[in-house]
Design an enzyme around this catalytic site. Structure first.
Site, PDB file in Angstrom:
ATOM      1  CB  CYS A  43      -0.345   0.079   0.816  1.00 49.41           C
ATOM      2  SG  CYS A  43      -2.282  -1.984   1.142  1.00 49.41           S
TER       3      CYS A  43
HETATM    4  P1  NAD Z   1      -4.723  -8.562  -3.809  1.00 50.15           P
HETATM    5  O1  NAD Z   1      -3.524  -8.516  -4.968  1.00 50.15           O
HETATM    6  O2  NAD Z   1      -4.147  -9.490  -3.018  1.00 50.15           O
HETATM    7  O3  NAD Z   1      -6.228  -9.811  -3.721  1.00 50.15           O
HETATM    8  C1  NAD Z   1      -7.035  -9.011  -5.479  1.00 50.15           C
HETATM    9  C2  NAD Z   1      -7.982 -10.693  -5.786  1.00 50.15           C
HETATM   10  O4  NAD Z   1      -8.689  -9.874  -6.354  1.00 50.15           O
HETATM   11  C3  NAD Z   1      -6.476 -11.126  -6.589  1.00 50.15           C
HETATM   12  O5  NAD Z   1      -7.013 -12.240  -5.850  1.00 50.15           O
HETATM   13  C4  NAD Z   1      -7.444 -11.890  -7.539  1.00 50.15           C
HETATM   14  O6  NAD Z   1      -6.715 -13.131  -8.021  1.00 50.15           O
HETATM   15  C5  NAD Z   1      -8.641 -11.053  -7.620  1.00 50.15           C
HETATM   16  N1  NAD Z   1      -9.657 -10.035  -9.140  1.00 50.15           N
HETATM   17  C6  NAD Z   1      -8.818  -9.699 -10.135  1.00 50.15           C
HETATM   18  N2  NAD Z   1      -9.564  -9.357 -10.826  1.00 50.15           N
HETATM   19  C7  NAD Z   1     -10.636  -9.825 -10.556  1.00 50.15           C
HETATM   20  C8  NAD Z   1     -11.777 -10.251 -11.347  1.00 50.15           C
HETATM   21  N3  NAD Z   1     -12.573  -9.519 -12.592  1.00 50.15           N
HETATM   22  N4  NAD Z   1     -12.987 -11.035 -11.212  1.00 50.15           N
HETATM   23  C9  NAD Z   1     -12.894 -11.152  -9.471  1.00 50.15           C
HETATM   24  N5  NAD Z   1     -11.477 -11.552  -8.929  1.00 50.15           N
HETATM   25  C10 NAD Z   1     -10.147 -10.927  -9.273  1.00 50.15           C
HETATM   26  O7  NAD Z   1      -5.248  -7.507  -4.010  1.00 50.15           O
HETATM   27  P2  NAD Z   1      -5.253  -7.007  -1.818  1.00 50.15           P
HETATM   28  O8  NAD Z   1      -3.977  -6.419  -0.938  1.00 50.15           O
HETATM   29  O9  NAD Z   1      -6.985  -7.363  -1.047  1.00 50.15           O
HETATM   30  O10 NAD Z   1      -5.790  -5.029  -2.201  1.00 50.15           O
HETATM   31  C11 NAD Z   1      -7.008  -4.815  -3.221  1.00 50.15           C
HETATM   32  C12 NAD Z   1      -7.195  -3.582  -2.901  1.00 50.15           C
HETATM   33  O11 NAD Z   1      -7.421  -3.306  -1.028  1.00 50.15           O
HETATM   34  C13 NAD Z   1      -6.208  -2.747  -3.320  1.00 50.15           C
HETATM   35  O12 NAD Z   1      -6.386  -1.910  -4.179  1.00 50.15           O
HETATM   36  C14 NAD Z   1      -5.497  -2.092  -2.388  1.00 50.15           C
HETATM   37  O13 NAD Z   1      -4.735  -0.674  -2.318  1.00 50.15           O
HETATM   38  C15 NAD Z   1      -6.606  -2.218  -1.263  1.00 50.15           C
HETATM   39  N6  NAD Z   1      -6.252  -2.388  -0.152  1.00 50.15           N
HETATM   40  C16 NAD Z   1      -4.998  -2.744   0.408  1.00 50.15           C
HETATM   41  C17 NAD Z   1      -4.480  -3.533   1.491  1.00 50.15           C
HETATM   42  C18 NAD Z   1      -3.581  -4.366   1.995  1.00 50.15           C
HETATM   43  O14 NAD Z   1      -2.936  -4.354   3.321  1.00 50.15           O
HETATM   44  N7  NAD Z   1      -3.241  -5.053   1.520  1.00 50.15           N
HETATM   45  C19 NAD Z   1      -5.580  -2.068   2.848  1.00 50.15           C
HETATM   46  C20 NAD Z   1      -6.395  -1.928   2.614  1.00 50.15           C
HETATM   47  C21 NAD Z   1      -6.545  -1.507   0.686  1.00 50.15           C
END
Ligand code: NAD
Length: 443
Positions: A277
């Protein structure tokens, strides 16, 4: 309520499991079949404390996982978009968000029930209104704000304490395109006590709140590193004591309990911030500002200072080693912080890359992130060790990158080694007198 969550990464799966814990009926959707199968078998595809218990309790009951987005959206009142938004070097890549919105929109065309789409992914201000909304309108043939609702609900959880952060939120931000959508989103969070601050706003402001929050934390870290770096150049200054002196200000201390607020954990020098992030979000905001005609000079410096910290860490080693050629170094910690196996943007990698370039011989150990690290840094010159003892056997130096509590006994294990092992504390997690050859950031 019946909720569907698109994307089962850290945010999607934790949100889904916690919403099930709060009593909602949740369907998690992912395109990654392996991930979905793992969840169905109650296995979490990454490490996150407490998440396994929630899956154990709720899978096949209030929590289900599928690759079938259509059926999941059809049986829900709300669909959350929680897919990744990586930074591609120029801007955030919202292609996964677009794809999810387009698929949800196609299902909206088929259903009569009022449905609210919620953007939970971190997206730059304007994305929900200018990207997601038109896609939903076009794919559904319906009108957003009339036939279905749309909200932006940023997520503030931190990896390593994600389940706790979700279940005990410090704030809830509801950005809605209209009153009706916002009310539905608020209803989802009614199980939380009224003492949790709730902020109702528009979608753009909600998007900006997330970026402003992360940018401030990143700025505090780089600020502390800059002060620490200057202190080290001047000499005779301990950055940890400097920051302690800063914390003692009434602005950083609860007057009644005398406790330091959480923000002070970001006022600490170290080998640099990483994770999925902070670096990505700050870079995305800078790029977005550039497009909007507003250069973000402070945040550009925040990133520059951060990118220099791995080199500063290696400088500490050089104070005690005339050459790195052939030096046997153990890297302790590969995840970007303790409590997670997420290695995205971990400072361990630039440090290892530079050490290898200068001829050092490397061993590396992380209590849980070895496998993830190997996926992104698969270099035959690095020996990944399965425990601390083997990692610190036959070495000349150690660099602590992640302050895991599992490393606490390292000074004890090294204290009597001859010749003395150089101990580089990249997180100022140890006492400066803990070993004969101690070198800490900002000291
Ligand atoms: P990640 O990369 O760990 O997971 C994303 C998931 O989405 C993957 O499993 C992928 O296969 C799936 N995906 C992608 N396209 C898809 C679709 N069309 N249909 C279904 N599934 C699909 O991401 P994350 O770390 O969980 O982050 C997600 C969002 O949340 C990002 O925007 C990130 O910036 C935000 N965020 C992350 C955190 C953190 O600590 N990781 C905290 C707050 C916000």
């Amino acid at each position: 309520m019946r909720v569907c969550i698109i994307g089962t990464g850290y945010v999607g799966l934790v949100s889904g499991a916690c919403l099930a814990e709060l009593g909602h009926q949740v369907t998690c959707v992912d395109v990654n079949e392996k991930r979905v199968e793992a969840i169905q078998r109650r296995k979490i595809p990454f490490f996150e404390a407490g998440l396994d218990e929630l899956l154990e309790r709720h899978v096949d009951n209030r929590l289900n996982a599928t690759t079938d987005l259509r059926s999941a959206v059809r049986r829900s009142e709300m669909s959350f978009i929680a897919v990744g938004t990586p930074f591609d070097g120029e801007s955030i890549d919202v292609s996964y968000v677009r794809q999810a919105a387009s698929e949800i929109g196609a299902v909206l065309a088929e259903i009569d029930e009022y449905h609210v789409v919620v953007v939970k992914s971190t997206v730059v201000p304007g994305t929900t209104d200018d990207v997601v909304k038109p896609i939903l309108d076009a794919a559904s043939g319906k009108r957003c704000g009339v036939d279905f609702g749309l909200c932006m609900n940023p997520e503030f959880l931190s990896e390593g304490s994600a389940v706790h952060d979700f279940l005990f939120p410090d704030r809830l931000v509801f950005g809605g395109i209209d009153e009706r959508s916002t009310r539905v989103l608020e209803r989802l969070y009614t199980p939380f006590p009224l003492s949790v601050p709730r902020l109702r706003t528009n979608t753009r402001t909600a998007e900006m709140i997330k970026y402003a929050s992360n940018a401030l934390l990143a700025a505090l870290i780089s600020f502390s590193n800059e002060i620490a770096n200057l202190g080290a150049k001047i000499g005779g200054i301990d950055a940890t004591e400097v920051m302690r002196g800063v914390h003692l200000s009434q602005y950083f201390r609860e007057q009644v309990t005398d406790q330091l607020p959480g923000i002070t954990t970001f006022l600490k020098a170290g080998c640099g911030f990483g994770g999925s992030c902070l670096p990505k979000d700050v870079k995305a905001l800078i790029a977005h500002g550039r497009k909007a005609g507003a250069s973000m000079q402070l945040l550009e410096s925040v990133i520059r200072v951060n990118e220099q910290q791995p080199a500063r860490t290696i400088e500490l080693l050089r104070r005690h080693a005339s050459t790195l050629e052939g030096l046997r170094v153990a890297i302790l910690g590969l995840s970007f912080k303790p409590g997670t196996d997420d290695v995205r943007e971990s400072p361990a990698f630039p440090i290892m890359k530079e050490l290898l370039a200068q001829g050092a011989r490397l061993k590396a150990f992380d209590p849980i992130a070895n496998d993830e690290a190997r996926k992104v840094f698969d270099d035959t010159r690095v020996t990944y060790c399965s425990d601390l003892t083997s990692a610190i056997a036959d070495i000349d130096a150690v660099i602590v990158v992640t302050p895991w509590k599992e490393f606490q006994e390292t000074p004890e294990l090294l204290r009597d080694r001859q010749p003395a092992v150089v101990f580089v504390d990249g997180r100022r997690a140890f006492d400066r007198d803990c070993v004969p050859l101690y070198a800490g950031i900002g000291l």
